[in-house]
Design a protein around this motif. Sequence first.
Motif, PDB file in Angstrom:
ATOM      1  N   SER A  14      61.539  53.986  -1.905  1.00  0.00           N
ATOM      2  CA  SER A  14      61.093  53.245  -2.230  1.00  0.00           C
ATOM      3  C   SER A  14      61.873  52.097  -1.076  1.00  0.00           C
ATOM      4  CB  SER A  14      62.164  52.952  -3.842  1.00  0.00           C
ATOM      5  OG  SER A  14      63.283  52.648  -2.477  1.00  0.00           O
ATOM      6  N   ASP A  15      61.639  51.973   0.003  1.00  0.00           N
ATOM      7  CA  ASP A  15      62.144  51.202   1.006  1.00  0.00           C
ATOM      8  C   ASP A  15      60.226  50.581   1.716  1.00  0.00           C
ATOM      9  OD1 ASP A  15      60.843  53.014   2.551  1.00  0.00           O
ATOM     10  OD2 ASP A  15      63.089  53.771   3.633  1.00  0.00           O
ATOM     11  N   ARG A  16      59.504  50.967   1.431  1.00  0.00           N
ATOM     12  CA  ARG A  16      58.015  49.861   1.563  1.00  0.00           C
ATOM     13  C   ARG A  16      57.447  49.582   0.707  1.00  0.00           C
ATOM     14  NH1 ARG A  16      54.244  54.864   3.415  1.00  0.00           N
ATOM     15  NH2 ARG A  16      53.054  52.917   4.627  1.00  0.00           N
ATOM     16  N   HIS A  17      57.730  48.268   1.007  1.00  0.00           N
ATOM     17  CA  HIS A  17      56.590  47.200  -0.155  1.00  0.00           C
ATOM     18  C   HIS A  17      55.341  46.441   0.482  1.00  0.00           C
ATOM     19  CE1 HIS A  17      61.461  47.103  -0.494  1.00  0.00           C
ATOM     20  NE2 HIS A  17      61.559  47.210   0.517  1.00  0.00           N
ATOM     21  N   ILE A  18      54.345  46.425  -0.439  1.00  0.00           N
ATOM     22  CA  ILE A  18      53.356  46.533  -0.186  1.00  0.00           C
ATOM     23  C   ILE A  18      52.660  45.675  -1.408  1.00  0.00           C
ATOM     24  CG2 ILE A  18      51.013  46.832  -0.083  1.00  0.00           C
ATOM     25  CD1 ILE A  18      51.912  50.205   0.830  1.00  0.00           C
ATOM     26  N   LEU A  19      52.518  44.264  -0.758  1.00  0.00           N
ATOM     27  CA  LEU A  19      52.546  43.306  -1.970  1.00  0.00           C
ATOM     28  C   LEU A  19      51.072  43.688  -2.024  1.00  0.00           C
ATOM     29  CD1 LEU A  19      52.571  40.463  -3.152  1.00  0.00           C
ATOM     30  CD2 LEU A  19      52.098  39.198  -1.047  1.00  0.00           C
ATOM     31  N   ILE A  20      49.766  43.575  -3.014  1.00  0.00           N
ATOM     32  CA  ILE A  20      49.181  43.446  -3.762  1.00  0.00           C
ATOM     33  C   ILE A  20      48.594  41.707  -4.430  1.00  0.00           C
ATOM     34  CG2 ILE A  20      47.556  44.263  -5.478  1.00  0.00           C
ATOM     35  CD1 ILE A  20      49.322  46.832  -5.066  1.00  0.00           C
ATOM     36  N   VAL A  21      47.522  41.026  -3.607  1.00  0.00           N
ATOM     37  CA  VAL A  21      47.351  39.974  -3.637  1.00  0.00           C
ATOM     38  C   VAL A  21      45.458  40.028  -4.936  1.00  0.00           C
ATOM     39  CG1 VAL A  21      46.898  38.000  -3.339  1.00  0.00           C
ATOM     40  CG2 VAL A  21      48.293  38.710  -2.225  1.00  0.00           C
ATOM     41  N   ALA A  22      45.540  39.670  -6.136  1.00  0.00           N
ATOM     42  CA  ALA A  22      44.159  39.603  -6.545  1.00  0.00           C
ATOM     43  C   ALA A  22      43.876  38.447  -7.488  1.00  0.00           C
ATOM     44  CB  ALA A  22      44.203  40.757  -7.249  1.00  0.00           C
ATOM     45  N   HIS A  23      42.450  38.462  -7.326  1.00  0.00           N
ATOM     46  CA  HIS A  23      42.098  37.228  -8.663  1.00  0.00           C
ATOM     47  C   HIS A  23      41.886  37.819  -9.887  1.00  0.00           C
ATOM     48  CE1 HIS A  23      40.168  34.125 -10.079  1.00  0.00           C
ATOM     49  NE2 HIS A  23      39.307  34.198  -8.984  1.00  0.00           N
ATOM     50  N   THR A  24      43.101  37.522 -10.731  1.00  0.00           N
ATOM     51  CA  THR A  24      43.567  38.186 -12.206  1.00  0.00           C
ATOM     52  C   THR A  24      42.561  37.799 -12.708  1.00  0.00           C
ATOM     53  OG1 THR A  24      45.379  38.149 -11.805  1.00  0.00           O
ATOM     54  CG2 THR A  24      45.881  39.699 -11.205  1.00  0.00           C
ATOM     55  N   GLY A  25      42.453  36.723 -12.644  1.00  0.00           N
ATOM     56  CA  GLY A  25      40.892  35.992 -13.469  1.00  0.00           C
ATOM     57  C   GLY A  25      39.940  36.433 -13.676  1.00  0.00           C
ATOM     58  N   ARG A  26      39.803  37.490 -12.503  1.00  0.00           N
ATOM     59  CA  ARG A  26      38.252  38.136 -12.430  1.00  0.00           C
ATOM     60  C   ARG A  26      38.035  39.432 -13.766  1.00  0.00           C
ATOM     61  NH1 ARG A  26      34.903  37.063  -7.021  1.00  0.00           N
ATOM     62  NH2 ARG A  26      34.089  38.899  -7.992  1.00  0.00           N
ATOM     63  N   PRO A  27      37.866  39.870 -14.435  1.00  0.00           N
ATOM     64  CA  PRO A  27      37.979  41.566 -14.886  1.00  0.00           C
ATOM     65  C   PRO A  27      37.810  42.702 -13.869  1.00  0.00           C
ATOM     66  CG  PRO A  27      36.745  40.792 -16.422  1.00  0.00           C
ATOM     67  CD  PRO A  27      36.786  39.594 -15.074  1.00  0.00           C
ATOM     68  N   ASP A  28      36.446  42.005 -12.961  1.00  0.00           N
ATOM     69  CA  ASP A  28      36.510  43.511 -11.757  1.00  0.00           C
ATOM     70  C   ASP A  28      37.886  43.354 -10.498  1.00  0.00           C
ATOM     71  OD1 ASP A  28      35.751  40.722 -10.234  1.00  0.00           O
ATOM     72  OD2 ASP A  28      34.394  42.075  -9.148  1.00  0.00           O
ATOM     73  N   SER A  29      38.150  42.770 -10.196  1.00  0.00           N
ATOM     74  CA  SER A  29      39.372  42.471  -9.719  1.00  0.00           C
ATOM     75  C   SER A  29      41.032  42.745 -10.212  1.00  0.00           C
ATOM     76  CB  SER A  29      39.992  41.088  -9.035  1.00  0.00           C
ATOM     77  OG  SER A  29      40.825  40.744  -8.193  1.00  0.00           O
ATOM     78  N   LEU A  30      40.967  42.265 -11.227  1.00  0.00           N
ATOM     79  CA  LEU A  30      42.290  42.478 -11.904  1.00  0.00           C
ATOM     80  C   LEU A  30      41.626  44.161 -12.226  1.00  0.00           C
ATOM     81  CD1 LEU A  30      44.284  42.123 -14.326  1.00  0.00           C
ATOM     82  CD2 LEU A  30      42.854  41.889 -16.157  1.00  0.00           C
ATOM     83  N   ALA A  31      41.126  45.225 -12.841  1.00  0.00           N
ATOM     84  CA  ALA A  31      41.139  46.610 -12.874  1.00  0.00           C
ATOM     85  C   ALA A  31      41.267  47.178 -11.624  1.00  0.00           C
ATOM     86  CB  ALA A  31      39.554  46.721 -13.075  1.00  0.00           C
ATOM     87  N   ALA A  32      40.587  46.442 -10.200  1.00  0.00           N
ATOM     88  CA  ALA A  32      41.178  47.196  -8.921  1.00  0.00           C
ATOM     89  C   ALA A  32      42.634  46.934  -8.840  1.00  0.00           C
ATOM     90  CB  ALA A  32      40.017  46.449  -8.090  1.00  0.00           C
ATOM     91  N   ALA A  33      43.725  45.780  -8.812  1.00  0.00           N
ATOM     92  CA  ALA A  33      44.865  45.427  -8.634  1.00  0.00           C
ATOM     93  C   ALA A  33      45.632  47.069  -9.656  1.00  0.00           C
ATOM     94  CB  ALA A  33      44.962  44.398  -9.283  1.00  0.00           C
ATOM     95  N   ILE A  34      45.592  47.155 -10.685  1.00  0.00           N
ATOM     96  CA  ILE A  34      46.251  47.979 -11.517  1.00  0.00           C
ATOM     97  C   ILE A  34      45.910  49.055 -11.248  1.00  0.00           C
ATOM     98  CG2 ILE A  34      46.223  49.027 -13.886  1.00  0.00           C
ATOM     99  CD1 ILE A  34      45.672  46.381 -15.023  1.00  0.00           C
ATOM    100  N   GLN A  35      44.228  49.056 -10.542  1.00  0.00           N
ATOM    101  CA  GLN A  35      44.756  50.904  -9.599  1.00  0.00           C
ATOM    102  C   GLN A  35      45.386  51.016  -8.378  1.00  0.00           C
ATOM    103  OE1 GLN A  35      40.143  51.834  -8.758  1.00  0.00           O
ATOM    104  NE2 GLN A  35      40.325  52.548  -6.990  1.00  0.00           N
ATOM    105  N   VAL A  36      45.240  50.359  -7.210  1.00  0.00           N
ATOM    106  CA  VAL A  36      46.224  49.867  -6.500  1.00  0.00           C
ATOM    107  C   VAL A  36      47.480  50.528  -6.943  1.00  0.00           C
ATOM    108  CG1 VAL A  36      47.309  48.662  -5.006  1.00  0.00           C
ATOM    109  CG2 VAL A  36      44.228  48.486  -5.023  1.00  0.00           C
TER     110      VAL A  36
END
Length: 322
Positions: free
Chosen positions: A18-40
């Motif tokens: 748990s000591d690796r911290h990976i930030l995810i930044v997405a355009h969550t207002g777009r459905p394709d970007s939201l789905a990709a962020a959830i997948q990651v």
Amino acid sequence: MRDKSLHRVLKGIPAVTSDRHILIVAHTGRPDSLAAAIQVCRQLQAAGITPVLSRDEFDDMKTSAGDLSPVDILGETIDVGDLEIVIVLGGDGTILRAAELARGCSAPLLGVNLGHVGFLAESEREDLTDTVVRVLARDYLVEERMTLAVQAWVGSEMIFETWALNEATIEKASRERMLEVVIEIDGRPLSSFGCDGVVISTPTGSTAYSFSAGGPIVWPSLDAMLMVPLSAHALFARPLVVGPNSTLAVEVLDRTQGSGVLWCDGRRTQDLPRGARVVAKRSPVPVRLARLSQGPFTDRLVHKFALPVTGWRGAVGEGTRP
């Protein structure tokens, strides 16, 4: 010879930690970007890593994925200095926003293009799973891109200070009013003219607003700055390319009928009254981009702009022909 700005990140097998911290930044207002962020997020969690999100994006994602926990919230449970890497899902605008979030830390940005051109992105949507696997294995290169340090002055008072990865643009504030400016290089005046504005760009930004305004494309391995007038009413108002140690300035002249506005990367802005002066020089703080390959910049241009190269055979005797 490998570019000195590229650094190999050591490969390794990701441990369940748990000591690796990976930030995810997405355009969550777009459905394709939201789905990709959830997948990651789910892919990171399956590897034993708690993903990091901004509060707003976490709230957006919880609506579609109520079981998304556990996650860390940037600025609440994790500081920006603790980040290992930032995975950006979207177009160049989203990458510029991620650069703003990660400003000043050593974490590189790895863009996955979900937009149109996505010039700063490193991979495409269909490669998303493999891209995350490469991140988990720390199998990528890090390339440093120069940025601009930008100040706006009125007389002896500095009214605004910021930075830019792509460009700083001085523009007219109203459509019907021309901006009267004088441009300066290294403390010496060069020319004055009326215009719609002036773009001061990095090599990274040479394929963005500067390119649209008629400026040259500058390879990102070259340390340089560009100054590109916008619709100038002058005989000598051509794009300029100067060295990385130069200082560029644009003054809004008192004879300007309206006022101006400063935009940096299209995100940070400041009104410029008559008499204002914008100064730009190289910032000591670069932006770090994660790269999955060392392909030539020429290939990136051809791919992103869909340039016609059919019929090319290469030079005779150089071993380039198939």
